[in-house]
Design an enzyme around this catalytic site. Structure first.
Site, mmCIF file in Angstrom:
data_model
loop_
_atom_site.group_PDB
_atom_site.id
_atom_site.type_symbol
_atom_site.label_atom_id
_atom_site.label_comp_id
_atom_site.label_asym_id
_atom_site.label_seq_id
_atom_site.Cartn_x
_atom_site.Cartn_y
_atom_site.Cartn_z
ATOM 1 N N VAL A 208 0.823 -1.257 -0.182
ATOM 2 C CA VAL A 208 -0.223 -0.171 0.015
ATOM 3 C C VAL A 208 0.922 1.079 0.114
ATOM 4 C CG1 VAL A 208 -1.705 1.310 1.073
ATOM 5 C CG2 VAL A 208 -1.700 -1.237 1.373
ATOM 6 N N LYS A 209 0.659 2.130 -1.024
ATOM 7 C CA LYS A 209 1.602 3.413 -0.932
ATOM 8 C C LYS A 209 0.717 4.217 -0.177
ATOM 9 C CE LYS A 209 3.587 4.793 -4.921
ATOM 10 N NZ LYS A 209 3.626 5.123 -6.503
ATOM 11 N N ILE A 210 1.600 4.894 0.845
ATOM 12 C CA ILE A 210 1.260 6.085 1.614
ATOM 13 C C ILE A 210 1.950 7.292 1.441
ATOM 14 C CG2 ILE A 210 0.880 6.816 4.115
ATOM 15 C CD1 ILE A 210 -0.145 4.142 4.877
#
Ligand code: E4P
Length: 223
Positions: free
Chosen positions: A91-93
């Site tokens: 997941v990109k944050i």
């Protein structure tokens, strides 16, 4: 390790790059998703996760909430849905006050994070310490802004090693094939770029000329 990822949400492009054996993963972001025909975000990521999972490719998809609670909720939901389909799902944050808090919270419960939108070694280092497995530097955007990308990569690499962190550096925002080679040489573990740059890496006008000449000579010999 020097890996190449495709920075696209277009399945046809991913398949083209993967069938040449050119890539080990895929990255997306909200702007990249917005280039695809309008539809459901989940359906789009599901399709990419199914393909990447079946081909053993890494896949990164980004939260679109900007606040801590929203990022944590979306990261948990996305990981629950897509990690069972694609075992190297991240997941990109995006980095920032809320982003760092979210990275720490969700990485503690096992969500694999790609910390993104980093322009400085300090941002990359803090994200790695907070628990991100990938930290993404916007390589060419920083270069265009006058930044010393080689120094940022070298120091971040050193920091990760010194602190024994389980984290790899991604150089994104790549514009040419020379940027790919430079970023690898300067310390990026992974470079992510669009299909046009990947195709630019495959062909050379002199290779095409040589192959055509072989074909011409050999055809004349056969006849
Ligand atoms: C990286 O993680 C980003 O998705 C991307 O490479 C940003 O690049 P851009 O400058 O081409 O938008």
């Amino acid at each position: 390790m020097n890996h190449l990822f495709a920075d696209t949400a277009n399945l046809a492009e991913i398949i083209e790059a993967n069938e040449m054996g050119a890539i080990q993963g895929v990255t997306t972001n909200p702007s990249i998703i917005a280039k695809e025909p309008k539809g459901s975000f989940d359906t789009l990521i599901q399709g990419l996760a199914e393909y990447c999972g079946s081909e053993n490719l890494s896949l990164s998809a980004e939260v679109f909430a900007l606040d801590y609670d929203g990022m944590v909720r979306q990261a948990n939901e996305m990981y629950e849905k897509f990690a069972p389909i694609c075992k190297d799902f991240h997941v990109k944050i995006p980095v920032g006050f809320d982003g760092l808090r979210a990275i720490k919270t969700v990485s503690r419960v096992g969500v694999k994070i790609n910390a993104t939108a980093c322009y400085s070694e300090q941002q990359l280092q803090l994200c790695a310490s907070a628990g991100a497995h990938y930290v993404s530097l916007f390589y060419c955007r920083l270069k265009q802004y006058g930044g010393d990308v080689a120094k940022v990569l070298e120091r971040t690499r050193h920091y990760i090693q010194e602190n024994s962190l389980d984290c790899q550096i991604i150089a994104g925002s790549i514009r040419t094939q020379t940027d790919v080679s430079d970023a690898w040489k300067e310390g990026a573990d992974i470079v992510t770029t669009g299909l046009p740059v990947i195709l630019e890496m495959v062909e050379h006008p002199k290779s095409t000329e040589a192959i055509q000449r072989f074909d011409k000579d050999f055809s004349a010999w056969l006849n």
